[in-house]
Design a protein around this motif. Structure first.
Motif, PDB file in Angstrom:
ATOM      1  N   GLU A  14       1.363   9.898  -0.322  1.00 20.51           N
ATOM      2  CA  GLU A  14       1.014   9.364  -1.643  1.00 20.51           C
ATOM      3  C   GLU A  14      -0.148  10.122  -2.270  1.00 20.51           C
ATOM      4  O   GLU A  14      -0.369  10.045  -3.472  1.00 20.51           O
ATOM      5  CB  GLU A  14       0.626   7.889  -1.528  1.00 20.51           C
ATOM      6  N   LEU A  15      -0.883  10.838  -1.433  1.00 21.71           N
ATOM      7  CA  LEU A  15      -2.040  11.576  -1.945  1.00 21.71           C
ATOM      8  C   LEU A  15      -1.637  12.669  -2.933  1.00 21.71           C
ATOM      9  O   LEU A  15      -2.461  13.191  -3.674  1.00 21.71           O
ATOM     10  CB  LEU A  15      -2.834  12.190  -0.794  1.00 21.71           C
ATOM     11  N   LEU A  16      -0.349  13.001  -2.935  1.00 17.73           N
ATOM     12  CA  LEU A  16       0.123  14.015  -3.887  1.00 17.73           C
ATOM     13  C   LEU A  16       0.055  13.484  -5.314  1.00 17.73           C
ATOM     14  O   LEU A  16       0.025  14.250  -6.276  1.00 17.73           O
ATOM     15  CB  LEU A  16       1.562  14.420  -3.554  1.00 17.73           C
ATOM     16  N   ASP A  17       0.031  12.162  -5.419  1.00 17.50           N
ATOM     17  CA  ASP A  17      -0.101  11.534  -6.724  1.00 17.50           C
ATOM     18  C   ASP A  17      -1.558  11.662  -7.165  1.00 17.50           C
ATOM     19  O   ASP A  17      -2.470  11.310  -6.421  1.00 17.50           O
ATOM     20  CB  ASP A  17       0.286  10.044  -6.549  1.00 17.50           C
ATOM     21  N   ASP A  18      -1.773  12.158  -8.384  1.00 15.29           N
ATOM     22  CA  ASP A  18      -3.138  12.401  -8.851  1.00 15.29           C
ATOM     23  C   ASP A  18      -4.004  11.145  -8.867  1.00 15.29           C
ATOM     24  O   ASP A  18      -5.214  11.220  -8.745  1.00 15.29           O
ATOM     25  CB  ASP A  18      -3.124  13.018 -10.258  1.00 15.29           C
ATOM     26  N   ASP A  19      -3.360   9.996  -9.052  1.00 15.06           N
ATOM     27  CA  ASP A  19      -4.129   8.753  -9.152  1.00 15.06           C
ATOM     28  C   ASP A  19      -4.500   8.160  -7.799  1.00 15.06           C
ATOM     29  O   ASP A  19      -5.238   7.191  -7.719  1.00 15.06           O
ATOM     30  CB  ASP A  19      -3.324   7.688  -9.925  1.00 15.06           C
ATOM     31  N   VAL A  20      -3.938   8.706  -6.730  1.00 11.30           N
ATOM     32  CA  VAL A  20      -4.188   8.117  -5.413  1.00 11.30           C
ATOM     33  C   VAL A  20      -5.267   8.911  -4.670  1.00 11.30           C
ATOM     34  O   VAL A  20      -5.179  10.138  -4.568  1.00 11.30           O
ATOM     35  CB  VAL A  20      -2.888   8.080  -4.580  1.00 11.30           C
ATOM     36  N   GLN A  21      -6.283   8.203  -4.220  1.00 10.86           N
ATOM     37  CA  GLN A  21      -7.346   8.843  -3.456  1.00 10.86           C
ATOM     38  C   GLN A  21      -7.252   8.438  -1.990  1.00 10.86           C
ATOM     39  O   GLN A  21      -6.560   7.479  -1.659  1.00 10.86           O
ATOM     40  CB  GLN A  21      -8.722   8.440  -4.016  1.00 10.86           C
ATOM     41  N   LEU A  22      -7.963   9.171  -1.159  1.00 10.48           N
ATOM     42  CA  LEU A  22      -7.917   8.918   0.283  1.00 10.48           C
ATOM     43  C   LEU A  22      -8.141   7.441   0.615  1.00 10.48           C
ATOM     44  O   LEU A  22      -7.406   6.847   1.411  1.00 10.48           O
ATOM     45  CB  LEU A  22      -8.969   9.788   0.987  1.00 10.48           C
ATOM     46  N   GLU A  23      -9.143   6.838  -0.010  1.00  5.51           N
ATOM     47  CA  GLU A  23      -9.466   5.426   0.268  1.00  5.51           C
ATOM     48  C   GLU A  23      -8.262   4.519   0.041  1.00  5.51           C
ATOM     49  O   GLU A  23      -8.143   3.477   0.682  1.00  5.51           O
ATOM     50  CB  GLU A  23     -10.608   4.930  -0.626  1.00  5.51           C
ATOM     51  N   ASP A  24      -7.385   4.898  -0.899  1.00  2.00           N
ATOM     52  CA  ASP A  24      -6.245   4.034  -1.227  1.00  2.00           C
ATOM     53  C   ASP A  24      -5.216   3.963  -0.101  1.00  2.00           C
ATOM     54  O   ASP A  24      -4.464   2.994  -0.010  1.00  2.00           O
ATOM     55  CB  ASP A  24      -5.540   4.540  -2.503  1.00  2.00           C
ATOM     56  N   VAL A  25      -5.158   4.991   0.733  1.00  2.00           N
ATOM     57  CA  VAL A  25      -4.135   4.977   1.790  1.00  2.00           C
ATOM     58  C   VAL A  25      -4.729   4.620   3.151  1.00  2.00           C
ATOM     59  O   VAL A  25      -4.025   4.560   4.151  1.00  2.00           O
ATOM     60  CB  VAL A  25      -3.364   6.319   1.892  1.00  2.00           C
ATOM     61  N   VAL A  26      -6.049   4.383   3.176  1.00  2.00           N
ATOM     62  CA  VAL A  26      -6.700   4.038   4.439  1.00  2.00           C
ATOM     63  C   VAL A  26      -6.640   2.532   4.665  1.00  2.00           C
ATOM     64  O   VAL A  26      -6.940   1.752   3.784  1.00  2.00           O
ATOM     65  CB  VAL A  26      -8.177   4.498   4.436  1.00  2.00           C
ATOM     66  N   GLU A  27      -6.220   2.145   5.858  1.00  2.00           N
ATOM     67  CA  GLU A  27      -6.223   0.731   6.237  1.00  2.00           C
ATOM     68  C   GLU A  27      -7.384   0.500   7.194  1.00  2.00           C
ATOM     69  O   GLU A  27      -7.843   1.435   7.853  1.00  2.00           O
ATOM     70  CB  GLU A  27      -4.924   0.377   6.974  1.00  2.00           C
ATOM     71  N   TYR A  28      -7.804  -0.754   7.286  1.00  2.00           N
ATOM     72  CA  TYR A  28      -8.877  -1.085   8.231  1.00  2.00           C
ATOM     73  C   TYR A  28      -8.333  -1.957   9.340  1.00  2.00           C
ATOM     74  O   TYR A  28      -7.732  -2.989   9.087  1.00  2.00           O
ATOM     75  CB  TYR A  28     -10.031  -1.780   7.504  1.00  2.00           C
ATOM     76  N   GLY A  29      -8.511  -1.504  10.577  1.00  2.65           N
ATOM     77  CA  GLY A  29      -7.984  -2.248  11.725  1.00  2.65           C
ATOM     78  C   GLY A  29      -9.098  -2.881  12.538  1.00  2.65           C
ATOM     79  O   GLY A  29     -10.217  -3.060  12.056  1.00  2.65           O
ATOM     80  N   VAL A  30      -8.780  -3.177  13.790  1.00  2.01           N
ATOM     81  CA  VAL A  30      -9.716  -3.804  14.720  1.00  2.01           C
ATOM     82  C   VAL A  30     -11.051  -3.059  14.751  1.00  2.01           C
ATOM     83  O   VAL A  30     -11.068  -1.824  14.784  1.00  2.01           O
ATOM     84  CB  VAL A  30      -9.083  -3.768  16.129  1.00  2.01           C
ATOM     85  N   GLU A  31     -12.156  -3.820  14.724  1.00  2.00           N
ATOM     86  CA  GLU A  31     -13.512  -3.244  14.794  1.00  2.00           C
ATOM     87  C   GLU A  31     -13.822  -2.327  13.615  1.00  2.00           C
ATOM     88  O   GLU A  31     -14.768  -1.548  13.658  1.00  2.00           O
ATOM     89  CB  GLU A  31     -13.718  -2.462  16.106  1.00  2.00           C
TER      90      GLU A  31
END
Ligand code: ADP
Ligand code: MG
Length: 299
Positions: free
Chosen positions: A94-111
């Protein structure tokens, strides 16, 4: 060397040059050297414990105060998010989309371990145009702002996307069990890898051992072969016991290091994390009383 191997090598060399140029610019203009460690976890045979090591090691390192980014790059069996207890529909591509930044595809898991599903992306990345690759490369470059260590869970075996990841990473953990087929496949990876690069940064992790002897045994058998045929030796980073806690935690969709932090397998992973951070040899881990009882009663 085959045509394909030569092409891959040129591609990787070009990339390394480009990376070095960009790093240099970063250092010159912003005074920031990129010190992020990249560790790929791979294996010859599937199902030997890559994902469990990737997830639990990530959690252990995060507990030790490191900021971890875990990238799930196993096309066939992407399941980091299962062990993290959440599902993600987002992916690197999805990062190929100009509107999507790294933070948008990062999930937060355990700890608070950050993770990215690379699944669809990895396959697609092989067919990207140069400018698309650059875009991805640039956005992914920001991983170094978000993480001290990037851990990559690769697929098993010797297909091209696994090799690319393994070659691109600075450190590689090759996981094997004492099973002869797993050992043979691990050796095949070392062999293939040694023809691609002179960098010798593969370390073994021996999983599902009954006792420490098993681990020494595996290391010796692999090294006999690599010394004889490849003129190189392979260091062992550590080992993980065969442990019911792993099996139970997988069923509960939890990292075993959280579900049963005192289990032999979890204590091994803490020691492996410690060894990665300190650069010292892994401390010996005893199975302990509970494991003794498990064995006694046939678990
Ligand atoms: N140390 C261990 N003790 C017991 N079972 C294990 C251990 N490591 C892995 N397993 C079992 O093997 C299965 C496959 O592990 P996984 O991490 O998904 O392998 P891979 O990612 O290499 O395919 C796990 O679901 C678990 O049941
Ligand atoms: Mg896996």
């Amino acid at each position: 060397m085959s045509d394909q191997a030569a092409k891959l090598r040129t591609l990787l060399e070009e990339r390394a040059e480009e990376d070095a140029r960009e790093r240099k610019i970063g250092e010159l203009y912003f005074g920031m050297a990129d010190t992020t460690r990249v560790i790929a976890i791979t294996s010859g045979k599937g199902g030997v414990g890559k994902t469990n090591l990737a997830v639990n090691l990530s959690v252990a390192l995060q507990m030790a105060g490191q900021r971890i980014m875990l990238v799930d790059a196993d096309i066939g069996m992407a399941n980091v998010n299962l062990l993290m207890g959440s599902v993600t529909n987002r992916s690197l591509i999805e990062l190929l989309d100009d509107d999507v930044q790294l933070e948008d595809v990062v999930e937060y898991g355990v700890e608070g371990v950050k993770y990215i599903s690379g699944v669809a992306a990895v396959e697609a990345a092989l067919n990207l145009s140069r400018s698309e690759q650059r875009k991805l490369h640039k956005k992914l470059g920001r991983c170094s702002e978000l993480a001290d260590i990037v851990i990559i869970d690769t697929g098993a075996g010797l297909n091209r996307n696994v090799i690319e990841f393994v070659l691109a990473a600075e450190e590689v953990l090759l996981i094997t069990t004492p099973e002869p087929t797993s050992l043979a496949d691990a050796y095949a990876v070392i062999k293939a890898y040694s023809t691609y690069t002179a960098r010798r940064n593969i370390k073994l992790v021996v999983n599902r051992i009954r006792d420490e002897e098993d681990s020494f045994d595996v290391a010796e058998r692999i090294n006999q072969t690599t010394k004889k045929f490849l003129n190189m030796s392979i260091e062992t980073l550590g080992y993980i016991y065969e442990d019911k806690a792993v099996h139970d935690a997988v069923h509960a969709q939890e990292p075993f290091i959280i579900a049963e932090p005192d289990s032999p397998a979890a204590r091994c992973v803490f020691e492996i994390a410690n060894s990665l951070l300190s650069g010292e040899k892994m401390n010996s881990v005893s199975r302990g009383w509970r494991a003794f009882l498990d064995r006694l009663f046939g678990y």
